[in-house]
Design a protein around this motif. Structure first.
Motif, PDB file in Angstrom:
ATOM      1  N   GLU A 195      42.997  60.061  75.835  1.00 62.89           N
ATOM      2  CA  GLU A 195      44.101  59.507  76.609  1.00 62.89           C
ATOM      3  C   GLU A 195      43.625  58.432  77.574  1.00 62.89           C
ATOM      4  N   LEU A 196      42.429  58.566  78.120  1.00 63.76           N
ATOM      5  CA  LEU A 196      41.865  57.504  78.955  1.00 63.76           C
ATOM      6  C   LEU A 196      41.669  56.232  78.145  1.00 63.76           C
ATOM      7  N   LEU A 197      41.224  56.378  76.902  1.00 65.05           N
ATOM      8  CA  LEU A 197      41.063  55.223  76.016  1.00 65.05           C
ATOM      9  C   LEU A 197      42.398  54.552  75.742  1.00 65.05           C
ATOM     10  N   LEU A 246      50.595  61.022  85.545  1.00 65.19           N
ATOM     11  CA  LEU A 246      49.789  61.825  86.463  1.00 65.19           C
ATOM     12  C   LEU A 246      50.664  62.600  87.447  1.00 65.19           C
ATOM     13  N   TYR A 304      39.214  68.662  76.668  1.00 67.92           N
ATOM     14  CA  TYR A 304      38.246  67.613  76.995  1.00 67.92           C
ATOM     15  C   TYR A 304      38.391  66.430  76.028  1.00 67.92           C
ATOM     16  N   MET A 317      45.333  54.742  77.478  1.00 69.93           N
ATOM     17  CA  MET A 317      46.043  54.234  78.651  1.00 69.93           C
ATOM     18  C   MET A 317      45.360  53.037  79.299  1.00 69.93           C
ATOM     19  N   PHE A 318      44.033  53.066  79.357  1.00 69.34           N
ATOM     20  CA  PHE A 318      43.322  52.044  80.124  1.00 69.34           C
ATOM     21  C   PHE A 318      42.695  50.939  79.272  1.00 69.34           C
ATOM     22  N   TYR A 353      48.648  62.536  73.359  1.00 72.11           N
ATOM     23  CA  TYR A 353      47.436  62.745  72.571  1.00 72.11           C
ATOM     24  C   TYR A 353      47.650  62.209  71.166  1.00 72.11           C
ATOM     25  N   ILE A 413      51.153  55.236  83.506  1.00 73.03           N
ATOM     26  CA  ILE A 413      49.958  55.959  83.935  1.00 73.03           C
ATOM     27  C   ILE A 413      50.213  56.769  85.203  1.00 73.03           C
ATOM     28  N   ILE A 418      41.566  64.442  77.054  1.00 73.84           N
ATOM     29  CA  ILE A 418      41.397  63.607  78.246  1.00 73.84           C
ATOM     30  C   ILE A 418      40.636  62.332  77.912  1.00 73.84           C
ATOM     31  N   ARG A 419      39.578  62.450  77.127  1.00 72.09           N
ATOM     32  CA  ARG A 419      38.800  61.262  76.748  1.00 72.09           C
ATOM     33  C   ARG A 419      39.653  60.284  75.941  1.00 72.09           C
TER      34      ARG A 419
END
Length: 368
Positions: free
Chosen positions: A175-177, A122, A169, A179-180, A261, A118, A172-173
């Motif tokens: 990839e947050l799902l 970034l 957009y 990774m986290f 992605y 992560i 990003i949504r």
């Protein structure tokens, strides 16, 4: 039995001091080569190639990718970066490595090692990708793979820009799902399945020598590439799986956001799965796994950056795939299933379309 005896001979003749664990891994890899090479003969002849599609593919700047892998001052720069990664990185981290993970349980420390993806992702976006995209310097742009302008530029059609930001957009949504939520969940399940004594070591007492690190890195690379190649190829072969993988192929022109992605099912089967299985099977020291993870991530980001830089530290050595290899895969959705090494595409003939296209384009009259 013959393969078993031959693998013994190969291992005895090697100058590398293999551990018992690595001997088993090398015999498995040798078995894979021998078994699948015989199947590959038939598959090479049956692999469908639509050459008319290749001749119409003129969006890739062939001259931008001809510098990778050729002897030059840039190859020396790339080799120097790899040397620092292999020799200097472990030496610099050794005095602090065990302290970084002190106080964590074995399973937690192993999970944290994988979650370093992560901050590295970034940092790569902020320090590497964004300056290249924003500055538009000629020294960078001459190595841009696609002839098409970047979709976010103002001179593009408004509908193209709108489609790009909509996909951004969504990326990003997702990839947050991944990774986290999804990756930590996979690591938690791994910790429940794998015994603590099979987890990676973070101790200075068994710090690997350069010889041991080299043999482990080779084992990690070959095994991971084998798993990735087949999961990736199966994703394209079966419609039931491709409906998940086609999410990644929404990017026809690669940029850095495409690197991570994936549909969650695709991420589990062809990204997170091979990485976790490889680490559990090879069981290198944690510093070696960290080095391999950096190489794997950097190569993945480099695949999707959109530029074929000749100084890339993951492209200069034999058997490394060029950046245009994956760009070709995204452009025509055909062959080129390997991730970082070209071994299995060559073995099974799934690089024929790419080689045919590259040869045709390189010698065509309309090359810029």
């Amino acid at each position: 039995k013959i393969l078993h005896r031959r693998s013994k001979i190969l291992l005895r003749g090697s100058k590398i001091s293999f551990t018992c664990r690595n001997k088993v891994i090398w015999r498995v890899i040798l078995w894979c080569y021998v078994t699948h090479a015989s199947l590959g003969v038939a598959w090479k002849n049956s692999y469908p190639v639509n050459y008319s599609t290749l001749l119409n593919l003129n969006t890739i700047n062939i001259m931008a990718v001809t510098h990778q892998g050729k002897p030059s001052i840039w190859m020396l720069v790339a080799a120097l970066q790899s040397s620092l990664w292999f020799f200097a990185l472990p030496a610099a981290l050794k005095p602090h490595w065990s302290d970084l993970f002190d106080g964590f349980s074995s399973s937690t420390a192993n999970a944290l090692l994988f979650l370093l993806i992560i901050p590295f992702y970034l940092l790569y976006i902020l320090l590497v990708a964004l300056p290249i995209y924003l500055l538009q310097w000629e020294c960078f742009e001459r190595f841009k793979i696609s002839k098409n302008a970047w979709p976010w530029l103002g001179d593009n059609d408004p509908s193209i820009r709108e489609a790009f930001w909509k996909l951004t957009y969504k990326t990003i949504r997702l990839e947050l799902l991944l990774m986290f939520i999804l990756l930590p969940a996979m690591l938690y399940l791994k910790s429940m399945i794998v015994s603590n004594h099979l987890e990676l070591s973070f101790s200075d007492d068994d710090w690997p020598s350069y010889t041991t690190s080299f043999s482990d890195l080779i084992s990690l690379a070959l095994l991971h590439e084998f798993l990735f190649y087949w999961t990736h190829r199966l994703m394209h072969a079966y419609p039931q799986l491709y409906k998940y993988h086609k999410v990644h192929h929404e990017y026809k022109q690669n940029d850095i956001l495409a690197a991570q992605y994936f549909h969650p099912v695709d991420f589990v089967l062809s990204v997170g799965g091979p990485a976790i299985i490889t680490a559990a099977f090879v069981r290198p020291h944690s510093i070696t796994q960290f080095q391999f993870g950096l190489w794997l991530l950097y190569a993945n980001f480099d695949d999707h950056l959109g530029y074929a830089f000749p100084w890339s530290p993951v492209r200069w050595f034999p058997l490394a795939v060029g950046t245009d290899f994956h760009e070709f895969h995204h452009s025509v959705n055909m062959g080129c299933y390997s991730g970082k090494l070209i071994i299995y595409d060559v073995l099974f003939g799934t690089d024929r379309a790419y080689k045919k296209w590259k040869k045709t384009r390189y010698y065509s009259k309309d090359v810029d």
